[in-house]
Design a protein around this motif. Structure first.
Motif, PDB file in Angstrom:
ATOM      1  N   VAL A 369       4.845 -20.456   3.833  1.00 28.71           N
ATOM      2  CA  VAL A 369       6.029 -20.056   4.587  1.00 28.71           C
ATOM      3  C   VAL A 369       7.102 -21.132   4.510  1.00 28.71           C
ATOM      4  O   VAL A 369       8.280 -20.851   4.292  1.00 28.71           O
ATOM      5  N   HIS A 370       6.695 -22.391   4.709  1.00 28.41           N
ATOM      6  CA  HIS A 370       7.654 -23.486   4.644  1.00 28.41           C
ATOM      7  C   HIS A 370       8.117 -23.752   3.215  1.00 28.41           C
ATOM      8  O   HIS A 370       9.133 -24.425   3.021  1.00 28.41           O
ATOM      9  N   ALA A 371       7.362 -23.240   2.226  1.00 26.94           N
ATOM     10  CA  ALA A 371       7.659 -23.510   0.814  1.00 26.94           C
ATOM     11  C   ALA A 371       7.795 -25.010   0.593  1.00 26.94           C
ATOM     12  O   ALA A 371       8.699 -25.485  -0.088  1.00 26.94           O
ATOM     13  N   ASP A 372       6.867 -25.761   1.172  1.00 28.47           N
ATOM     14  CA  ASP A 372       6.957 -27.216   1.169  1.00 28.47           C
ATOM     15  C   ASP A 372       5.540 -27.783   1.215  1.00 28.47           C
ATOM     16  O   ASP A 372       4.831 -27.602   2.216  1.00 28.47           O
ATOM     17  N   PRO A 373       5.082 -28.460   0.166  1.00 30.55           N
ATOM     18  CA  PRO A 373       3.705 -28.984   0.142  1.00 30.55           C
ATOM     19  C   PRO A 373       3.433 -30.018   1.224  1.00 30.55           C
ATOM     20  O   PRO A 373       2.265 -30.282   1.535  1.00 30.55           O
ATOM     21  N   ARG A 374       4.475 -30.606   1.804  1.00 29.46           N
ATOM     22  CA  ARG A 374       4.256 -31.589   2.861  1.00 29.46           C
ATOM     23  C   ARG A 374       3.587 -30.956   4.076  1.00 29.46           C
ATOM     24  O   ARG A 374       2.847 -31.625   4.809  1.00 29.46           O
ATOM     25  N   TRP A 375       3.856 -29.668   4.282  1.00 32.66           N
ATOM     26  CA  TRP A 375       3.217 -28.994   5.405  1.00 32.66           C
ATOM     27  C   TRP A 375       1.724 -28.791   5.180  1.00 32.66           C
ATOM     28  O   TRP A 375       0.963 -28.631   6.131  1.00 32.66           O
ATOM     29  N   GLN A 376       1.308 -28.800   3.920  1.00 37.35           N
ATOM     30  CA  GLN A 376      -0.120 -28.745   3.644  1.00 37.35           C
ATOM     31  C   GLN A 376      -0.801 -30.017   4.118  1.00 37.35           C
ATOM     32  O   GLN A 376      -1.939 -30.001   4.594  1.00 37.35           O
ATOM     33  N   ILE A 377      -0.091 -31.147   4.010  1.00 34.55           N
ATOM     34  CA  ILE A 377      -0.620 -32.414   4.535  1.00 34.55           C
ATOM     35  C   ILE A 377      -0.799 -32.320   6.041  1.00 34.55           C
ATOM     36  O   ILE A 377      -1.826 -32.744   6.598  1.00 34.55           O
ATOM     37  N   VAL A 378       0.196 -31.758   6.717  1.00 28.66           N
ATOM     38  CA  VAL A 378       0.106 -31.594   8.169  1.00 28.66           C
ATOM     39  C   VAL A 378      -1.088 -30.717   8.529  1.00 28.66           C
ATOM     40  O   VAL A 378      -1.860 -31.041   9.447  1.00 28.66           O
ATOM     41  N   ALA A 379      -1.241 -29.610   7.805  1.00 28.91           N
ATOM     42  CA  ALA A 379      -2.348 -28.695   8.077  1.00 28.91           C
ATOM     43  C   ALA A 379      -3.698 -29.369   7.863  1.00 28.91           C
ATOM     44  O   ALA A 379      -4.644 -29.181   8.642  1.00 28.91           O
ATOM     45  N   GLN A 380      -3.807 -30.179   6.812  1.00 29.58           N
ATOM     46  CA  GLN A 380      -5.060 -30.879   6.541  1.00 29.58           C
ATOM     47  C   GLN A 380      -5.363 -31.918   7.623  1.00 29.58           C
ATOM     48  O   GLN A 380      -6.518 -32.069   8.045  1.00 29.58           O
ATOM     49  N   GLU A 381      -4.330 -32.625   8.069  1.00 25.93           N
ATOM     50  CA  GLU A 381      -4.534 -33.597   9.137  1.00 25.93           C
ATOM     51  C   GLU A 381      -4.999 -32.914  10.422  1.00 25.93           C
ATOM     52  O   GLU A 381      -5.885 -33.411  11.117  1.00 25.93           O
ATOM     53  N   TYR A 382      -4.386 -31.787  10.741  1.00 29.93           N
ATOM     54  CA  TYR A 382      -4.768 -31.035  11.937  1.00 29.93           C
ATOM     55  C   TYR A 382      -6.219 -30.590  11.850  1.00 29.93           C
ATOM     56  O   TYR A 382      -6.997 -30.732  12.799  1.00 29.93           O
ATOM     57  N   ALA A 383      -6.596 -30.048  10.680  1.00 32.21           N
ATOM     58  CA  ALA A 383      -7.938 -29.497  10.515  1.00 32.21           C
ATOM     59  C   ALA A 383      -9.012 -30.568  10.410  1.00 32.21           C
ATOM     60  O   ALA A 383     -10.124 -30.417  10.941  1.00 32.21           O
ATOM     61  N   GLN A 384      -8.706 -31.681   9.726  1.00 34.17           N
ATOM     62  CA  GLN A 384      -9.737 -32.661   9.407  1.00 34.17           C
ATOM     63  C   GLN A 384      -9.745 -33.889  10.321  1.00 34.17           C
ATOM     64  O   GLN A 384     -10.810 -34.467  10.571  1.00 34.17           O
TER      65      GLN A 384
END
Length: 441
Positions: A369-384
């Motif tokens: 949705v954000h079309a931004d790989p940086r948000w994948q970092i945020v998601a990984q930090e939240y999950a892990q």
């Protein structure tokens, strides 16, 4: 001579006229159902995004949204509204306010099965809506985890790596202060933007990640709904010592750090005064504007002796018991947690900031949705590596107490950290005992 009465015809016509007017005007109860009053803790840029959500919701349902937004004094405004009997239909605030709102008597437990679309939400997001008693008191609308913002142009100019440990973070912070990373020939840069103010508990909010990275915590659960203070343990002391070294010994934090709320810390990073900032992902779009996307990078927070950990949280929609339009409030929440509402909240349209950082809806992918790989970092930090604050009866009050103790410890550079933390530990246990007593039915 008696004059003819003019009132008699009016008296005969009045009932029919009133009936006709009543038929033309909607009843007051119906008028109330056509408007839902929503209070959000958000800045003006966030309000723009909420306005976009409201417009789409009204177009779909015909229900208008009346917003009120505030930031630093939001909880005080809620308290005054509660005392004056003027609470809105819905309050969207940090998940950490759950205990305070319950203790104030504003909320009743919520049956998750009654929330349309609730089954589509991540279980971890639902955890943020639970009180210390394990009951659910609201609906999660957004999730997040802190990440590290770095001036990439400074770091690459100095040919230093992205920090993955405390030692590397310290080295980078010192270099940003001493090696003229912006190349202007002046000693006017600092390594670390520190929001050290105790206002609204900022010191505790910021320090949580470092304390967990050190292997410590503020308190530990010893039984369901029961906690003991652990501020005097080695891991907690290690986290406090690390940040105080940055502040007192190395002096790499920005001037006025110990009185700086997030607004001032934001300005220190935006203006190029400081080059490293641990904060929430809601600042990604803000920092993309200034200093500029090509000048910043978003990376995971480094590991301390206790491993990797960052503060995670989110926003929750609360339904005050005194709200007049409960059906409208639930319809708004149903829309906000739907794929359409979550997407609108993430896109930062109309020049606003995102109000849905990580989606709580399992059907939405943040990076897509954000079309931004940086948000994948945020998601990984939240999950892990995301950690949430303990579900004590009133975390808002506890966070303020802890912030005041940490602010004093970081400010008094000559004091003994272990002694200071032992003193704070006693205060935490006293507050836990008070909250336990108040929480009894």
């Amino acid at each position: 001579m008696n004059r003819p009465s003019l009132s008699n015809p009016w008296r005969r016509l009045r009932p029919a006229l009133l009936a006709a007017l009543a038929a033309l005007a909607p009843p007051m109860a119906q008028a109330q159902q056509d408007v839902v009053r929503v209070w959000t803790r958000s800045w003006a840029d966030g309000r723009k995004t909420y306005d976009t959500i409201a417009a789409a919701f009204t177009a779909k349902t015909g229900i208008r949204v009346e917003y009120f937004n505030a930031t630093t004094d939001f909880e005080q405004r809620v308290s005054r509204a509660a005392a004056g009997g003027e609470l809105p239909d819905l309050i969207i605030n940090d998940s950490g306010s759950t205990g305070q709102f319950v203790q104030m008597g504003l909320l009743a437990p919520l049956d998750r099965a009654t929330v349309p679309g609730g089954a589509d939400l991540h279980e971890r997001a639902w955890e943020g809506a639970k009180g210390f008693d394990g009951k659910t008191y609201g609906v999660p609308t957004s999730a997040q985890a802190n990440v590290l913002f770095i001036r990439k142009d400074w770091r690459t100019r100095l040919k230093l790596p992205v920090p993955t440990t405390w030692a590397e973070l310290e080295k980078l912070a010192v270099a940003f202060k001493t090696q003229d990373p912006d190349g202007n020939g002046k000693a006017d840069t600092y390594g670390f933007a520190l929001p050290g103010s105790a206002q609204r508990g900022y010191t505790a909010w910021f320090m949580s990640s470092f304390i967990w990275q050190g292997g410590g915590e503020f308190m530990r659960a010893v039984a369901p709904g029961q906690f003991k203070a652990t501020a005097d343990e080695a891991g907690t002391i290690a986290g406090v010592n690390f940040v105080r070294r940055l502040q007192c010994e190395l002096k790499v934090t920005q001037p006025g750090a110990m009185t700086a709320a997030t607004t001032e810390a934001n300005k220190a990073f935006i203006s190029g005064q400081a080059g490293i900032y641990l904060s929430g992902p809601y600042h990604i779009s803000l920092f993309d504007r200034e200093p500029g996307r090509d000048r910043i990078e978003v990376v995971p927070a480094p590991a301390g002796p206790g491993g990797r950990a960052v503060l995670a949280g989110g926003e929750v929609a609360y339904f005050p018991k005194a709200g007049k339009n409960k059906a409208g409030a639930m319809k708004f929440v149903e829309f906000l947690i739907s794929p359409e509402g979550q997407t609108l909240g993430m896109k930062s349209t109309s020049g606003g900031l995102s109000v849905v950082r990580l989606p709580v809806n399992k059907k939405i992918d943040a990076a897509q949705v954000h079309a931004d790989p940086r948000w994948q970092i945020v998601a990984q930090e939240y999950a892990q590596h995301g950690r949430t604050q303990p579900a004590v009866p009133n975390w808002t009050r506890m966070q303020q107490l802890v912030a005041e103790g940490l602010n004093a410890t970081l400010s008094r550079c000559g004091s003994d950290v272990a002694t200071e933390m032992k003193r704070l530990n006693t205060r935490i246990n006293q507050e836990l005992a008070t909250q336990k007593a108040l929480a009894k039915p």
